[in-house]
Design a protein around this motif. Sequence first.
Motif, PDB file in Angstrom:
ATOM      1  N   GLU A  50      15.444  -9.009  11.720  1.00  0.00           N
ATOM      2  CA  GLU A  50      14.943  -9.376  13.038  1.00  0.00           C
ATOM      3  C   GLU A  50      13.456  -9.656  12.928  1.00  0.00           C
ATOM      4  O   GLU A  50      12.679  -8.794  12.504  1.00  0.00           O
ATOM      5  CB  GLU A  50      15.194  -8.238  14.022  1.00  0.00           C
ATOM      6  CG  GLU A  50      14.790  -8.576  15.429  1.00  0.00           C
ATOM      7  CD  GLU A  50      15.100  -7.450  16.393  1.00  0.00           C
ATOM      8  OE1 GLU A  50      14.392  -7.350  17.393  1.00  0.00           O
ATOM      9  OE2 GLU A  50      16.032  -6.671  16.124  1.00  0.00           O
ATOM     10  N   THR A  51      13.065 -10.869  13.292  1.00  0.00           N
ATOM     11  CA  THR A  51      11.668 -11.276  13.277  1.00  0.00           C
ATOM     12  C   THR A  51      11.324 -11.749  14.683  1.00  0.00           C
ATOM     13  O   THR A  51      11.732 -12.839  15.080  1.00  0.00           O
ATOM     14  CB  THR A  51      11.433 -12.418  12.267  1.00  0.00           C
ATOM     15  OG1 THR A  51      11.947 -12.021  11.008  1.00  0.00           O
ATOM     16  CG2 THR A  51       9.962 -12.738  12.129  1.00  0.00           C
ATOM     17  N   GLY A  52      10.629 -10.921  15.430  1.00  0.00           N
ATOM     18  CA  GLY A  52      10.325 -11.278  16.816  1.00  0.00           C
ATOM     19  C   GLY A  52      11.600 -11.373  17.619  1.00  0.00           C
ATOM     20  O   GLY A  52      12.369 -10.425  17.709  1.00  0.00           O
ATOM     21  N   ASP A  53      11.863 -12.556  18.187  1.00  0.00           N
ATOM     22  CA  ASP A  53      13.075 -12.757  18.980  1.00  0.00           C
ATOM     23  C   ASP A  53      14.169 -13.475  18.198  1.00  0.00           C
ATOM     24  O   ASP A  53      15.152 -13.906  18.764  1.00  0.00           O
ATOM     25  CB  ASP A  53      12.748 -13.534  20.255  1.00  0.00           C
ATOM     26  CG  ASP A  53      12.173 -14.910  19.975  1.00  0.00           C
ATOM     27  OD1 ASP A  53      11.774 -15.172  18.827  1.00  0.00           O
ATOM     28  OD2 ASP A  53      12.117 -15.718  20.924  1.00  0.00           O
ATOM     29  N   ARG A  54      14.001 -13.593  16.897  1.00  0.00           N
ATOM     30  CA  ARG A  54      14.957 -14.317  16.066  1.00  0.00           C
ATOM     31  C   ARG A  54      15.648 -13.372  15.092  1.00  0.00           C
ATOM     32  O   ARG A  54      15.006 -12.536  14.454  1.00  0.00           O
ATOM     33  CB  ARG A  54      14.212 -15.398  15.284  1.00  0.00           C
ATOM     34  CG  ARG A  54      15.131 -16.383  14.620  1.00  0.00           C
ATOM     35  CD  ARG A  54      14.325 -17.509  14.067  1.00  0.00           C
ATOM     36  NE  ARG A  54      14.660 -17.572  12.649  1.00  0.00           N
ATOM     37  CZ  ARG A  54      14.064 -18.338  11.779  1.00  0.00           C
ATOM     38  NH1 ARG A  54      13.065 -19.079  12.164  1.00  0.00           N
ATOM     39  NH2 ARG A  54      14.440 -18.352  10.546  1.00  0.00           N
ATOM     40  N   VAL A  55      16.961 -13.517  14.975  1.00  0.00           N
ATOM     41  CA  VAL A  55      17.748 -12.719  14.036  1.00  0.00           C
ATOM     42  C   VAL A  55      18.344 -13.667  13.000  1.00  0.00           C
ATOM     43  O   VAL A  55      18.928 -14.687  13.347  1.00  0.00           O
ATOM     44  CB  VAL A  55      18.878 -11.954  14.762  1.00  0.00           C
ATOM     45  CG1 VAL A  55      19.753 -11.221  13.765  1.00  0.00           C
ATOM     46  CG2 VAL A  55      18.299 -10.986  15.780  1.00  0.00           C
ATOM     47  N   THR A  56      18.147 -13.347  11.724  1.00  0.00           N
ATOM     48  CA  THR A  56      18.723 -14.158  10.655  1.00  0.00           C
ATOM     49  C   THR A  56      19.603 -13.281   9.775  1.00  0.00           C
ATOM     50  O   THR A  56      19.357 -12.079   9.629  1.00  0.00           O
ATOM     51  CB  THR A  56      17.641 -14.822   9.777  1.00  0.00           C
ATOM     52  OG1 THR A  56      16.805 -13.802   9.231  1.00  0.00           O
ATOM     53  CG2 THR A  56      16.804 -15.804  10.559  1.00  0.00           C
ATOM     54  N   GLU A  57      20.614 -13.886   9.216  1.00  0.00           N
ATOM     55  CA  GLU A  57      21.541 -13.183   8.332  1.00  0.00           C
ATOM     56  C   GLU A  57      21.612 -13.928   7.007  1.00  0.00           C
ATOM     57  O   GLU A  57      21.752 -15.146   6.986  1.00  0.00           O
ATOM     58  CB  GLU A  57      22.923 -13.121   8.968  1.00  0.00           C
ATOM     59  CG  GLU A  57      23.931 -12.370   8.134  1.00  0.00           C
ATOM     60  CD  GLU A  57      25.282 -12.268   8.819  1.00  0.00           C
ATOM     61  OE1 GLU A  57      26.289 -12.587   8.159  1.00  0.00           O
ATOM     62  OE2 GLU A  57      25.324 -11.865   9.992  1.00  0.00           O
TER      63      GLU A  57
END
Length: 82
Positions: A50-57
């Motif tokens: 989770e980076t700020g309001d962004r979630v990456t997988e």
Amino acid sequence: MSTQQFAGGNERFLRRYEYEDSWVIAADLDTFGREVDVDIVGSTAIVVAETGDRVTETEFELPGEDAAVATNNGVLTITVHK
């Protein structure tokens, strides 16, 4: 010992070290974000960041299934026993 280095699409670097009894995969957590969760499913590592309001997988295959996950000083390590 042998070493391999991989770069992902977003310049995320992974290094894989091979020893006689194990492989160690290491990644700098700063490239993934502040909040990081790692799940091991069979021989697949799933990293959710989770980076700020962004979630990456990000998913990547491990060289085996007997894996242990640890973090230390901002470095994620996955140790896979042979």
